[in-house]
Structure formats: structure tokens, C-alpha cells
Design a protein around this motif. Structure first.
Motif, PDB file in Angstrom:
ATOM      1  N   ALA A 310      46.898   9.964  74.797  1.00 40.95           N
ATOM      2  CA  ALA A 310      47.290  11.138  74.010  1.00 40.95           C
ATOM      3  C   ALA A 310      46.672  11.281  72.707  1.00 40.95           C
ATOM      4  CB  ALA A 310      48.818  11.311  74.181  1.00 40.95           C
ATOM      5  N   CYS A 311      46.748  10.078  72.290  1.00 36.83           N
ATOM      6  CA  CYS A 311      46.102   9.856  70.789  1.00 36.83           C
ATOM      7  C   CYS A 311      44.718  10.108  70.930  1.00 36.83           C
ATOM      8  CB  CYS A 311      46.320   8.550  70.292  1.00 36.83           C
ATOM      9  SG  CYS A 311      48.049   8.176  69.926  1.00 36.83           S
ATOM     10  N   LEU A 312      44.068   9.792  71.609  1.00 34.85           N
ATOM     11  CA  LEU A 312      42.541   9.947  71.672  1.00 34.85           C
ATOM     12  C   LEU A 312      42.296  11.392  71.983  1.00 34.85           C
ATOM     13  CD1 LEU A 312      41.684   7.046  74.069  1.00 34.85           C
ATOM     14  CD2 LEU A 312      40.836   7.261  71.812  1.00 34.85           C
ATOM     15  N   ASP A 313      43.053  12.132  72.992  1.00 38.35           N
ATOM     16  CA  ASP A 313      42.770  13.385  73.216  1.00 38.35           C
ATOM     17  C   ASP A 313      43.186  14.405  71.790  1.00 38.35           C
ATOM     18  OD1 ASP A 313      41.952  15.400  75.268  1.00 38.35           O
ATOM     19  OD2 ASP A 313      44.043  15.950  75.317  1.00 38.35           O
ATOM     20  N   ALA A 314      44.223  14.016  71.161  1.00 35.29           N
ATOM     21  CA  ALA A 314      44.678  14.716  70.083  1.00 35.29           C
ATOM     22  C   ALA A 314      43.633  14.679  68.763  1.00 35.29           C
ATOM     23  CB  ALA A 314      45.950  14.284  69.684  1.00 35.29           C
ATOM     24  N   ASP A 315      43.017  13.219  68.645  1.00 38.54           N
ATOM     25  CA  ASP A 315      42.594  12.977  67.371  1.00 38.54           C
ATOM     26  C   ASP A 315      41.072  12.501  67.509  1.00 38.54           C
ATOM     27  OD1 ASP A 315      44.838  13.664  65.953  1.00 38.54           O
ATOM     28  OD2 ASP A 315      45.524  11.628  66.316  1.00 38.54           O
ATOM     29  N   GLY A 316      40.507  12.363  68.840  1.00 39.97           N
ATOM     30  CA  GLY A 316      39.397  11.792  68.936  1.00 39.97           C
ATOM     31  C   GLY A 316      39.217  10.256  68.882  1.00 39.97           C
ATOM     32  N   ILE A 317      38.210   9.668  69.161  1.00 43.88           N
ATOM     33  CA  ILE A 317      38.206   8.171  69.071  1.00 43.88           C
ATOM     34  C   ILE A 317      38.424   7.602  67.734  1.00 43.88           C
ATOM     35  CG2 ILE A 317      36.669   6.152  69.866  1.00 43.88           C
ATOM     36  CD1 ILE A 317      35.714   7.808  71.985  1.00 43.88           C
ATOM     37  N   GLU A 318      37.502   8.049  66.918  1.00 43.57           N
ATOM     38  CA  GLU A 318      37.597   7.457  65.669  1.00 43.57           C
ATOM     39  C   GLU A 318      38.988   7.406  64.991  1.00 43.57           C
ATOM     40  OE1 GLU A 318      35.279   7.604  61.358  1.00 43.57           O
ATOM     41  OE2 GLU A 318      34.606   8.819  62.950  1.00 43.57           O
ATOM     42  N   ALA A 319      39.578   8.492  65.164  1.00 42.35           N
ATOM     43  CA  ALA A 319      41.048   8.592  64.605  1.00 42.35           C
ATOM     44  C   ALA A 319      42.184   8.155  65.317  1.00 42.35           C
ATOM     45  CB  ALA A 319      41.164   9.939  63.939  1.00 42.35           C
ATOM     46  N   GLY A 320      41.793   8.527  66.693  1.00 45.20           N
ATOM     47  CA  GLY A 320      42.838   8.201  67.721  1.00 45.20           C
ATOM     48  C   GLY A 320      43.267   6.733  67.939  1.00 45.20           C
ATOM     49  N   LEU A 321      42.354   5.850  67.950  1.00 46.38           N
ATOM     50  CA  LEU A 321      42.471   4.511  68.069  1.00 46.38           C
ATOM     51  C   LEU A 321      43.532   3.771  66.977  1.00 46.38           C
ATOM     52  CD1 LEU A 321      39.133   3.079  69.166  1.00 46.38           C
ATOM     53  CD2 LEU A 321      41.068   3.796  70.714  1.00 46.38           C
ATOM     54  N   PRO A 322      43.078   4.018  65.775  1.00 46.57           N
ATOM     55  CA  PRO A 322      44.344   3.349  64.737  1.00 46.57           C
ATOM     56  C   PRO A 322      45.667   4.239  64.946  1.00 46.57           C
ATOM     57  CG  PRO A 322      41.931   4.035  63.773  1.00 46.57           C
ATOM     58  CD  PRO A 322      41.929   4.600  65.131  1.00 46.57           C
ATOM     59  N   ARG A 323      45.697   5.173  65.353  1.00 47.46           N
ATOM     60  CA  ARG A 323      47.000   6.050  65.422  1.00 47.46           C
ATOM     61  C   ARG A 323      47.612   5.405  66.538  1.00 47.46           C
ATOM     62  NH1 ARG A 323      48.179  12.278  67.595  1.00 47.46           N
ATOM     63  NH2 ARG A 323      50.461  12.034  67.315  1.00 47.46           N
ATOM     64  N   TYR A 324      47.001   4.999  67.679  1.00 47.98           N
ATOM     65  CA  TYR A 324      47.505   4.394  68.800  1.00 47.98           C
ATOM     66  C   TYR A 324      48.128   3.175  68.307  1.00 47.98           C
ATOM     67  CZ  TYR A 324      47.098   1.119  72.750  1.00 47.98           C
ATOM     68  OH  TYR A 324      47.509   0.309  73.767  1.00 47.98           O
ATOM     69  N   GLN A 325      47.449   2.447  67.773  1.00 48.39           N
ATOM     70  CA  GLN A 325      48.172   0.858  67.320  1.00 48.39           C
ATOM     71  C   GLN A 325      49.178   0.968  66.562  1.00 48.39           C
ATOM     72  OE1 GLN A 325      45.322  -2.210  66.161  1.00 48.39           O
ATOM     73  NE2 GLN A 325      46.667  -3.014  64.931  1.00 48.39           N
ATOM     74  N   ALA A 326      49.005   1.947  65.491  1.00 51.84           N
ATOM     75  CA  ALA A 326      50.210   2.256  64.703  1.00 51.84           C
ATOM     76  C   ALA A 326      51.359   2.600  65.401  1.00 51.84           C
ATOM     77  CB  ALA A 326      49.945   3.175  63.504  1.00 51.84           C
TER      78      ALA A 326
END
Length: 389
Positions: A310-326
Motif C-alpha cells: 500500500a505504501c509503495l502504491d501510494a507513494d512510489g518506491i523512493e518515498a514509499g519504502l521509508p514510509r513503510y518502515q516508519a
């Protein structure tokens, strides 16, 4: 739809890897799963899928099939080891109507996810042993074949090559506990509840599977001598029976049915400091191996997989990965801390301390049953499919 058309390699075809593959494929990604085994299968193990994990199965559209082949848990019953007398009962019927707690055969969940990913168009490559993973989105197999993708997901378990790529090696330590597991016929009429039989320096968990005709057993013993980490080791059933010889109630009859138990050493790993970097992410045991004292290993993998997709789909790889960990790290760390703390509560050795503790639990259970179950609201009431939104 940032993942539409993105190429994703998932290393590991377990619960977390297959769930992530399906969730990303449903969002338009081109996904390949690399599994080192010759087949996607799991035998001889049960799972407790609590409401928080079931939310992900529901969101994937698979809940109806899973429920049909599972037992709905009605209670968690803590019991004294001598005669099997109940100490505390957590009534799962008190959960909100939209929540359910299922006892699931791991093989059934793996099969359900495997069929779903293949039906969705995910490529599943078997007998693929990954020896090296790079943050640039590259995977190297033991055949020297090199594969690249827009994203690599390390769902490769305890001995994760992806975790090493992001964090280097770590130093897990033996907890002083080993665990046996087995599935036996339900010769005791075991009801649809998880029973925790608590004794000095050891405990045994039992619950029914499928149509109730089988019972899953997980038995944990404190000991100085250790066995290697992993689920592939076998032991003689007489060793298990000897370790729990003082247990009464239904335990002797269930243990008499054990023929070829698995045995593994319980090691504590730190939660990975880094879960993502470049074009690489971790989930499940690769990021946070969990001791089996809160029945949350599979549930955390399910939550991770949905959150990552869901994070990747919403924000893309560059921004989605840090959001996922957080989003995930603090919750998982809390779950692991609670699981780590449960072992000593089940294993009280001093009979006076154990008697007082069991008496106190029984009083609280009778006086405030809703409060006893309510202490898990933070865990069972969490809905990762809403949290990401």
C-alpha cells in the motif's frame, strides 16, 4: 497507482512473500517469486490468525475460503499443568462482531495464497536459491544467474540474504528454550479454543485444526543445551513425553499420539535497524524474527506485506519504502517485546509464586473478563488496511 508495470522480485515463497506478491500484483506490478524449495508447501504446523492478520486476508478477497477450512477460536484458556485446571479464560466471543480469531493449518494458508498469486499472474520460480542481494535491485542465484528488478523484497526468513545486504550480520542468542511441534488426532474432544498448559520451566499450547479432527501442539521447555535454529529438525517423541511427564489433564493423551515431532532452538534476534534502502525492502522474519509466545509471527508478516504494498502504491518506491518502515517498526517492536515477556509468565517455577499468580489471574478473569481481553485491543483491533490510508 505508482506500482503499475513495476517489476518486483520477491525472495521467499512463505506467508509474507506470497501475500506481498499478491497485494502488489493486485496493484498492477509485474511480480516474480523466487522460492528455494521444490514446491510451495508446508506440512505439520498450525497458526493462529488473529483479527489483525485476518484483516489482510479479507482485503485480499480470500477470507471466505480460509474461514471454510479453519476452526474459529472461541477462547484462550490458561491452565495449570498438574490437572489441567483452568486458571484464566479469555472469551473470544467478546470480540467485536467484525473480528474473528481462526486456527489455521499453515499448509492450507500457503496453498490458498499460492493458488491466488498464480491465478493473478504472478510468476513463481521454484528451486531458486538466492545467495546474494543488492540494494540496487539485483539478486544472484547459486547458479550465478543474476536477476534485476525495480524492487526486491526480502521475505527470506531467519537467515535472510536481504537482511545482510541492508544491516550486515547480527548475533542472535539462544534464549535457553527449545520448542517441539506436532499435529495429532483429536482424541480428547479438544474444543475450539487455544489452551496454554503452564508448568515450571515449560508450557504446552494446543488447539484444533481444520474440521476439529486434529490438534496442533507447540511445547516449549527451558534447557541449557541448545539445538540449531530452524524448523527442519526432528526429535524422538519419547523426549517430548519425558519433558512433560508431570502434566495432567488432556496433555498425556495428546502426547501419546505424537510420532515424529519437530524440534527447534529459540533464538532472539534484534529487530533489524534498517528495513529498506535503495530498491530493497524486508518483511516478516527477515526484518523481525518473533518468538512464538504471542502467536503473532504470521500475523505480523501479513501486516507487513499489506503495508509495504500500500505504501509503495501510494507513494512510489523512493518515498514509499521509508514510509513503510516508519509505519511498521514501532508496532512490531512492541509485539516482540510482549512476546518475549510472556515466556516467564508461563514458566513460573516457585510453587508459591505460581499459586499466587494463578489465583490473581483467576480473580481478575472472574471480576473483569472484558478488561482481561481488552488488554489486547491494541493488537487485535489494529487494521493495517486502514492505517496505511
Amino acid at each position: 497507482m505508482n506500482m503499475h508495470g513495476q517489476r518486483v522480485l520477491v525472495v521467499g515463497g512463505g506467508i509474507g512473500g506470497l501475500t506481498a506478491a499478491l497485494a502488489l500484483r493486485q496493484r498492477g506490478a509485474e511480480v516474480t517469486v523466487l522460492e528455494q524449495a521444490e514446491a510451495l508447501r508446508e506440512v505439520g504446523a498450525g497458526l493462529q490468525i488473529s483479527p489483525n492478520g485476518l484483516r489482510v486476508i479479507e482485503a485480499l478477497g480470500l477470507a471466505g475460503t480460509l474461514r471454510a477450512g479453519s476452526v474459529q477460536g472461541r477462547a484462550v484458556s490458561l491452565r495449570d499443568y498438574r490437572r489441567g485446571a483452568e486458571v484464566l479464560r479469555l472469551d473470544l466471543n467478546r470480540l467485536p462482531p467484525d473480528q474473528a480469531y481462526l486456527f489455521v493449518h499453515r499448509a492450507d494458508l500457503i496453498a490458498l495464497l499460492a493458488d491466488a498469486v498464480r491465478d493473478a499472474g504472478v510468476e513463481v520460480r521454484l528451486s531458486q536459491r538466492v545467495v546474494r542481494v543488492g540494494q540496487e535491485g539485483r539478486v544472484v542465484l547459486d547458479t550465478d544467474e543474476s536477476l534485476t528488478a525495480d524492487l526486491v523484497i526480502g521475505a527470506d526468513g531467519l537467515h535472510s540474504a536481504a537482511r545482510i545486504a541492508l544491516n550486515g550480520g547480527d548475533s542472535p542468542f539462544f534464549t535457553g528454550q527449545v520448542a517441539w511441534r506436532a499435529i495429532v488426532p483429536n482424541v480428547t474432544g479438544h474444543p475450539p479454543e487455544a489452551r496454554v498448559h503452564m508448568g515450571p520451566g515449560r508450557h504446552l499450547v494446543s488447539y484444533p485444526l481444520r474440521d476439529g479432527g486434529a490438534v496442533n501442539l507447540v511445547a516449549v521447555e527451558e534447557r541449557e543445551g541448545w539445538v540449531a535454529e530452524g524448523w527442519a529438525h526432528r526429535d524422538h517423541p519419547d523426549n517430548l513425553r519425558a519433558a512433560f511427564a508431570g502434566f495432567g489433564g488432556d496433555v498425556p493423551a495428546l502426547l501419546a499420539q505424537v510420532h515424529d515431532p519437530g524440534l527447534w532452538g529459540l533464538f532472539r534476534h534484534p529487530v533489524a535497524r534498517v528495513w529498506q534502502g535503495g530498491r530493497l525492502a524486508l518483511l516478516g522474519d527477515a526484518a523481525h524474527p518473533t518468538l512464538p509466545f504471542l502467536a503473532q509471527g504470521a500475523n505480523m508478516a501479513l501486516e507487513d506485506a499489506w503495508a509495504l504494498a500500500a505504501c509503495l502504491d501510494a507513494d512510489g518506491i523512493e518515498a514509499g519504502l521509508p514510509r513503510y518502515q516508519a509505519l511498521r517498526r514501532d508496532r512490531v517492536a512492541r509485539v516482540i517485546a510482549v512476546a518475549n515477556g510472556n515466556a516467564w509468565k508461563y514458566h513460573l517455577r516457585n510453587p508459591l509464586v505460581r499459586g499466587a499468580a494463578h489465583l490473581g489471574l483467576g480473580v481478575l478473569g472472574r471480576v473483569a473478563p472484558g478488561r482481561m481481553l481488552g488488554q489486547f485491543d491494541w493488537l487485535y483491533g489494529y487494521d493495517v488496511t486502514r492505517a496505511v490510508r
